[in-house]
Design an enzyme around this catalytic site. Structure first.
Site, PDB file in Angstrom:
ATOM      1  N   ASP A 172     -22.013   4.369   5.212  1.00 17.09           N
ATOM      2  CA  ASP A 172     -21.525   3.748   6.566  1.00 17.09           C
ATOM      3  C   ASP A 172     -21.467   2.276   6.948  1.00 17.09           C
ATOM      4  OD1 ASP A 172     -20.969   6.168   9.030  1.00 17.09           O
ATOM      5  OD2 ASP A 172     -20.988   4.123   9.490  1.00 17.09           O
ATOM      6  N   GLU A 260       3.461  13.708   7.074  1.00 17.07           N
ATOM      7  CA  GLU A 260       3.501  15.177   7.457  1.00 17.07           C
ATOM      8  C   GLU A 260       4.625  15.648   7.918  1.00 17.07           C
ATOM      9  OE1 GLU A 260      -0.584  15.732   9.257  1.00 17.07           O
ATOM     10  OE2 GLU A 260      -1.681  14.956   7.581  1.00 17.07           O
ATOM     11  N   HIS A 283      -3.111  20.102   7.071  1.00 15.54           N
ATOM     12  CA  HIS A 283      -3.954  19.550   8.115  1.00 15.54           C
ATOM     13  C   HIS A 283      -4.614  20.282   9.155  1.00 15.54           C
ATOM     14  CE1 HIS A 283      -4.076  15.439  10.846  1.00 15.54           C
ATOM     15  NE2 HIS A 283      -5.220  16.117  10.981  1.00 15.54           N
TER      16      HIS A 283
HETATM   17  N1  LIG Z   1      -8.540  17.501   9.229  1.00 19.56           N
HETATM   18  C1  LIG Z   1      -8.447  17.482  10.411  1.00 19.56           C
HETATM   19  O1  LIG Z   1      -7.978  18.533  10.993  1.00 19.56           O
HETATM   20  C2  LIG Z   1      -9.669  16.703  11.109  1.00 19.56           C
HETATM   21  C3  LIG Z   1     -10.095  17.134  12.315  1.00 19.56           C
HETATM   22  C4  LIG Z   1     -11.005  16.209  12.782  1.00 19.56           C
HETATM   23  C5  LIG Z   1     -11.462  15.088  12.610  1.00 19.56           C
HETATM   24  N2  LIG Z   1     -10.494  14.622  11.474  1.00 19.56           N
HETATM   25  C6  LIG Z   1     -10.701  13.129  11.000  1.00 19.56           C
HETATM   26  O2  LIG Z   1     -12.300  13.033  10.572  1.00 19.56           O
HETATM   27  C7  LIG Z   1     -12.635  11.975  10.475  1.00 19.56           C
HETATM   28  C8  LIG Z   1     -13.980  11.661  10.861  1.00 19.56           C
HETATM   29  O3  LIG Z   1     -14.229  12.219  12.199  1.00 19.56           O
HETATM   30  P1  LIG Z   1     -15.616  12.235  13.006  1.00 19.56           P
HETATM   31  O4  LIG Z   1     -15.375  12.856  14.150  1.00 19.56           O
HETATM   32  O5  LIG Z   1     -16.791  12.429  12.022  1.00 19.56           O
HETATM   33  O6  LIG Z   1     -15.374  10.513  13.402  1.00 19.56           O
HETATM   34  P2  LIG Z   1     -16.790   9.689  13.812  1.00 19.56           P
HETATM   35  O7  LIG Z   1     -16.079   8.641  14.433  1.00 19.56           O
HETATM   36  O8  LIG Z   1     -17.838  10.411  14.289  1.00 19.56           O
HETATM   37  O9  LIG Z   1     -17.439   9.048  12.356  1.00 19.56           O
HETATM   38  C9  LIG Z   1     -16.849   8.231  11.634  1.00 19.56           C
HETATM   39  C10 LIG Z   1     -17.882   7.628  10.867  1.00 19.56           C
HETATM   40  O10 LIG Z   1     -17.002   6.613  10.068  1.00 19.56           O
HETATM   41  C11 LIG Z   1     -17.905   5.123   9.881  1.00 19.56           C
HETATM   42  N3  LIG Z   1     -16.951   4.393   9.307  1.00 19.56           N
HETATM   43  C12 LIG Z   1     -15.649   3.622   9.977  1.00 19.56           C
HETATM   44  N4  LIG Z   1     -15.274   2.777   9.280  1.00 19.56           N
HETATM   45  C13 LIG Z   1     -16.056   2.745   8.090  1.00 19.56           C
HETATM   46  C14 LIG Z   1     -15.673   2.192   6.621  1.00 19.56           C
HETATM   47  N5  LIG Z   1     -14.879   1.099   6.628  1.00 19.56           N
HETATM   48  N6  LIG Z   1     -16.841   2.501   5.871  1.00 19.56           N
HETATM   49  C15 LIG Z   1     -17.529   3.582   5.940  1.00 19.56           C
HETATM   50  N7  LIG Z   1     -18.039   3.997   7.030  1.00 19.56           N
HETATM   51  C16 LIG Z   1     -17.070   3.743   8.299  1.00 19.56           C
HETATM   52  C17 LIG Z   1     -18.113   5.122  11.511  1.00 19.56           C
HETATM   53  O11 LIG Z   1     -19.006   4.126  11.571  1.00 19.56           O
HETATM   54  C18 LIG Z   1     -18.579   6.501  11.775  1.00 19.56           C
HETATM   55  O12 LIG Z   1     -19.950   6.827  11.625  1.00 19.56           O
HETATM   56  C19 LIG Z   1     -11.794  11.032  11.407  1.00 19.56           C
HETATM   57  O13 LIG Z   1     -10.735  10.362  10.459  1.00 19.56           O
HETATM   58  C20 LIG Z   1     -10.652  12.145  12.021  1.00 19.56           C
HETATM   59  O14 LIG Z   1      -9.645  11.662  12.416  1.00 19.56           O
HETATM   60  C21 LIG Z   1      -9.708  15.310  10.487  1.00 19.56           C
END
Ligand SMILES: NC(=O)c1ccc[n+]([C@@H]2O[C@H](COP(=O)([O-])OP(=O)(O)OC[C@H]3O[C@@H](n4cnc5c(N)ncnc54)[C@H](O)[C@@H]3O)[C@@H](O)[C@H]2O)c1
Length: 402
Positions: A172, A260, A283
């Site tokens: 991270d 999508e 998705h």
């Molecule tokens: N598939 C789905 O239906 C679905 C549902 C919910 C969330 N999501 C996606 O899942 C992802 C994560 O969601 P979350 O709630 O855990 O988000 P979050 O904001 O809680 O966590 C994201 C993490 O990524 C880290 N980060 C940011 N840039 C980075 C980089 N360049 N390298 C390494 N780490 C990095 C941040 O510091 C953070 O800890 C998001 O992209 C969200 O859109 C998808």
């Protein structure tokens, strides 16, 4: 006028109890409405609840003169003109954590299915072929899971995967508290080279776009699996296809795509469709009934707290304050105003001129908007709130009685 909360797009019934407790009458619409019908419906709304298909444009807010707050019963708020809402003193709330567990479960399930070679055996069985063998089939226990992005989903996944006996490593850009035996690594490259299953849980940012480029995929351990259930622009799909074609990667699970379909009526087309060692899902990482129930309760709770206490904690577009419950006998003044010098002192002068005493006060600003909650003692003349609304810089004001 009745205090009506209008809920669009089949919002979960868990939203009802908090809204009823805030004295709302609930009106429900099954789907998203076309702009003209939406605007007509919003005319009497004190609160509105939407999901991703209802477009809350500037015109929609103009058609909702009584609207106090908007709830997005989903994660994203792209469908809302947040600036138009803030300019009218309308907080917008969402449910950012309601589907965290759902995504983490699907990721873990995908890791197990990929390591067991289930997608291709299942496809074969559906065709009538009996591929009964242990070739390329592994337990996840003792394997290295690499998590890119240790936020809400990444850290929740880490706990579930550790419980199955996986060795969890993460990368991270922010310092993060490691859960259980999970360990952070210093670079993405380190994670790429060590992971048996690599899974992405980062947001879409300029830094993460194509984070899994051809070069990054080439650094992954031969025979590893890649999971992307985060955002569609994180992986170079052609490079992933090449790695699956050459056998460098043994499988992948993908839930999000660069392009999508906009609706069920549009066909889904991806170069990944030619592989059998792959799990493709539309998705749905966060789409479970449990997630919707949790979001229903969460967002309705935030709306109810704003109605009863004026708290804006969790709002995505206005200053956040949390003044808590109002003591008996007091009146809480809530004022959204332009963030300009002198407003607060003029507001306090208006309170003094009304003969009331300020017992508590919180002010926060965000961009061009300020928000103040002041708990007052003393009888206020009926004209007081109208005077506050008429003050230079006032956007919107209301009183809550204790
Ligand atoms: N598939 C789905 O239906 C679905 C549902 C919910 C969330 N999501 C996606 O899942 C992802 C994560 O969601 P979350 O709630 O855990 O988000 P979050 O904001 O809680 O966590 C994201 C993490 O990524 C880290 N980060 C940011 N840039 C980075 C980089 N360049 N390298 C390494 N780490 C990095 C941040 O510091 C953070 O800890 C998001 O992209 C969200 O859109 C998808």
């Amino acid at each position: 006028m009745t205090d009506t909360a209008i809920l669009f797009e089949n919002i979960h019934a868990n939203a009802d109890a908090p809204l009823l407790s805030a004295g709302m009458t609930i009106e429900r619409h099954g789907g998203a409405l076309e702009p003209a019908d939406l605007h007509a419906a919003l005319a009497k709304a004190r609160l509105a609840g939407i999901r991703s298909r209802t477009k809350m444009t500037k015109q929609a807010f103009e058609a909702a003169p009584n609207l106090l707050a908007l709830g997005c019963f989903c994660i994203g708020t792209n469908q809302v003109d947040l600036i138009a809402a803030a300019a009218r003193g309308i907080p917008v709330f969402n449910g950012p954590f309601g589907n965290t567990r759902s995504v983490a479960e699907l990721t873990l399930a995908s890791a197990i299915m990929l390591k067991r070679g289930v997608p291709k055996r299942s496809a074969a069985a559906i065709r009538g072929e009996w591929q009964k063998s242990a070739d390329g089939s592994h337990e996840v226990r003792g394997k290295k899971l690499g998590i890119v992005g240790y936020g809400n989903i990444g850290s929740q996944l880490s706990v579930l995967a550790s419980a199955l006996g996986m060795h969890v490593y993460f990368y991270d850009i922010e310092p993060k508290l490691a859960h259980g035996n999970a360990r952070s690594v210093a670079s993405l490259d380190e994670l790429l080279t060590m992971s048996d299953v690599l899974t992405l849980h980062v947001p879409s940012t300029p830094q993460t776009k194509n984070i899994m480029s051809a070069e990054a995929i080439a650094k992954m351990k031969p025979g590893a699996m890649l999971i992307n259930q985060a955002r569609g622009d994180l992986v170079d799909i052609d490079a992933l296809c090449a790695a699956l074609e050459s056998g460098h990667l043994a499988g992948a699970a993908v839930d999000v795509f660069p392009k999508e379909p906009a609706s069920k009526d549009e066909a889904f087309v991806s170069p990944l469709q030619k592989f059998e060692n792959i799990i493709l899902t539309p998705h749905v990482g966060g789409s479970t009934l449990e997630a919707q129930a949790s979001i229903g309760e969460d967002v309705a709770g935030k709306l109810a707290r704003f109605i009863k206490q004026g708290g804006t904690k969790g709002a995505v577009n206005v200053p956040e304050i949390d003044p808590g419950p109002l003591a008996d006998g007091r009146t809480r003044l809530l004022s959204f105003h332009r963030n300009v010098p002198g407003y607060l002192s003029r507001l306090n002068d208006a309170v003094s001129a009304a003969g009331a005493n300020i017992c508590a006060q919180q002010l926060e600003t965000r961009g061009e908007v300020g928000f103040v909650a002041a708990d007052l003692e003393g009888d206020l003349p009926a004209s007081f709130i109208e005077n506050v609304k008429a003050m230079d810089g006032s956007i919107r004001a209301r009183l809550i009685a204790g």
